[in-house]
Design an enzyme around this catalytic site. Structure first.
Site: not given
Ligand code: ACO
Length: 429
Positions: A306, A363
């Site tokens: 998140h 979610d």
């Molecule tokens: N699985 C694996 N790796 C992940 C995940 C995941 N679900 N989420 C983040 N990471 C990793 C990224 O690859 C990144 O790694 P790095 O530092 O080695 O490059 C690190 O964790 C940070 O992630 P970011 O993408 O920079 O975090 P951001 O805050 O931009 O994204 C997001 C948040 C979009 C929710 C992301 O975690 C994601 O795509 N999750 C899966 C989709 C999801 O569940 N979305 C629902 C969000 S809740 C809502 O909208 C109600």
């Protein structure tokens, strides 16, 4: 004297005011930066940018705190109803009994949609995505309520608020009925908000349908948990559109479209798809965890991570308990739930997820609950939209009532071609 920040730029140093929120959050106010220095700030993805001040919802992502108008989400989840929570968000205070009765009755009296709108459903393809239907029909409401100049702006907003809250469940349920070829069921105004939605989704004219009280209770809970989440992608979109003074229907339509994406509200649908794929392919959860960690793979564990919560998502905690309750009372043994639990356990022990503070989000479990309720996977994001509606409305109202508010218009740093020549077509390579 209030604190200031000092910013050193080439050839100049300026002082910028520091704004402190009621929970001691601090921001550097850069609203005069460009006028004073010619510089702007750059923050892709708005990771550090506060777009507004707001009195609606407080989140502390490190501590896992979520409060609407100061009230902890755990308390609202236990004691409130969705409509009461909607009132709280939109009006800024808990209603007294008379106010709640008036508001509830008003919402009840607007649940039907214009008969002409029903014909739109005939035109949509049978397999149309329900989020596309939701956005289209909500947008079309502007065409049915466009000649209301006699009302004051506040009355107009309040009536359209009631219309949206009342009609969105009907619009959503009709989309589902259309997709399975069943007759559209009229709303029943004697029922509560959640009962009525379940009735429109699952009853048919052919037989009597009793709405399950436990399903009603859990739906009420889910809607409350989704009701607001401060400046997320869809809410910021609603504020952005409201800033152009477009109608509330237009702003909410834009919010629905923003919510649709898999990085936002679309994730609950993707969680079930991911779990189904895991079950069908086999090979255990470890295989998927490794894939999610692999930087050469685009795969992410859906329902994990998140932007704001870097400790735990307080909503996920409540939903997990509700999910266990629903499945055990309904005696549903869902292999996807077992898989979800296994995945959660393994991910939470994995150093990749620990280091990056990746926890299950709202979610992760909501999809399993919706599935148990009989809501088709493709409609999960619609359920999210039903819940988020009061938050969107509250933010649109807050924005619109802000004295001196301006159209939202970010700037950019241009990185394209400098002044270029228009080459005539015969000379182009
Ligand atoms: N699985 C694996 N790796 C992940 C995940 C995941 N679900 N989420 C983040 N990471 C990793 C990224 O690859 C990144 O790694 P790095 O530092 O080695 O490059 C690190 O964790 C940070 O992630 P970011 O993408 O920079 O975090 P951001 O805050 O931009 O994204 C997001 C948040 C979009 C929710 C992301 O975690 C994601 O795509 N999750 C899966 C989709 C999801 O569940 N979305 C629902 C969000 S809740 C809502 O909208 C109600």
């Amino acid at each position: 004297m209030s604190e200031t920040a000092e910013l050193k730029l080439p050839g100049q140093t300026i002082e910028l005011p520091i704004v402190v929120g009621t929970e001691n959050e601090k921001a550097v106010d850069i609203s005069n930066l460009r006028a004073k220095t010619g510089f702007i700030t750059l923050d892709n993805g708005y990771m550090n940018t506060g777009a507004c001040t707001s009195a609606i919802t407080f989140i502390d992502g490190e501590k896992g705190i979520l409060r609407y108008r100061g009230i902890p989400i755990e308390v609202l989840a236990e004691r409130s109803s969705f409509l009461e929570t909607a009132y709280l968000l939109i009006e800024g205070k808990l209603p007294n009994q008379a106010e709640l009765d008036f508001f509830t009755n008003r919402v009840r009296r607007h649940t039907m949609i214009h008969e002409d709108i029903k014909r739109f459903y005939d035109g949509f393809p049978r397999d149309a995505h329900p989020m596309a239907i939701l956005a289209s029909v909500v947008s079309s409401l502007s065409t049915f309520y466009q000649h209301e100049e006699s009302r004051s702006e506040a009355d107009h907003f309040s009536l359209n608020t009631v219309r949206l809250l009342a009609k969105l469940p009907t619009i959503a349920a009709y989309a589902y009925k259309k997709s399975i070829g069943q007759p559209l069921m009229y709303p029943q105004n004697s029922m509560s908000y959640c009962e009525n939605f379940l009735h429109m989704m699952f009853s048919t004219p052919a037989e009597h349908y009793d709405v399950d009280p436990l399903m009603t209770e859990i739906l009420n809970l889910l809607l409350i948990l989704h009701a607001d989440h401060e400046q997320n992608c869809s809410t910021s979109t609603v504020r952005m559109v409201s800033s152009s003074k477009a109608s509330l229907f237009a702003a909410i339509t834009a919010g629905i479209c923003a919510l649709w994406g898999p990085r936002h509200g679309g994730a609950n649908e993707e969680v079930i798809d991911m779990l189904t794929q895991m079950r069908n392919e086999g090979g255990g959860v470890r295989k998927y965890i490794d894939q999610a960690k692999d930087k050469n793979s685009k795969f992410k564990l859906m329902g994990f991570g998140h932007r704001v919560y870097k400790n735990f998502d307080p909503r996920a905690k409540i939903i997990k308990a509700a999910c266990d309750k629903l499945l055990s009372k309904m005696k549903i043994a869902d292999p996807l739930l077992d898989l979800a639990k296994e995945l959660e356990e393994a991910a939470l022990k994995d150093s990749y997820f620990i280091e990056r503070k990746l926890y299950p989000n709202v979610d992760f479990y909501s999809g399993i609950i919706y599935k148990a309720m009989g809501i088709p996977t493709v409609a999960f994001t619609v359920m999210f939209a039903l819940g988020r509606l009061p938050g969107w409305i509250a933010h649109s109202k807050e924005y619109s009532n802000e004295p001196g508010n301006k159209i939202n218009r970010p700037r950019q740093i241009y990185i394209g071609e400098p002044l270029a020549e228009y080459v005539s077509i015969e000379k182009r390579k």
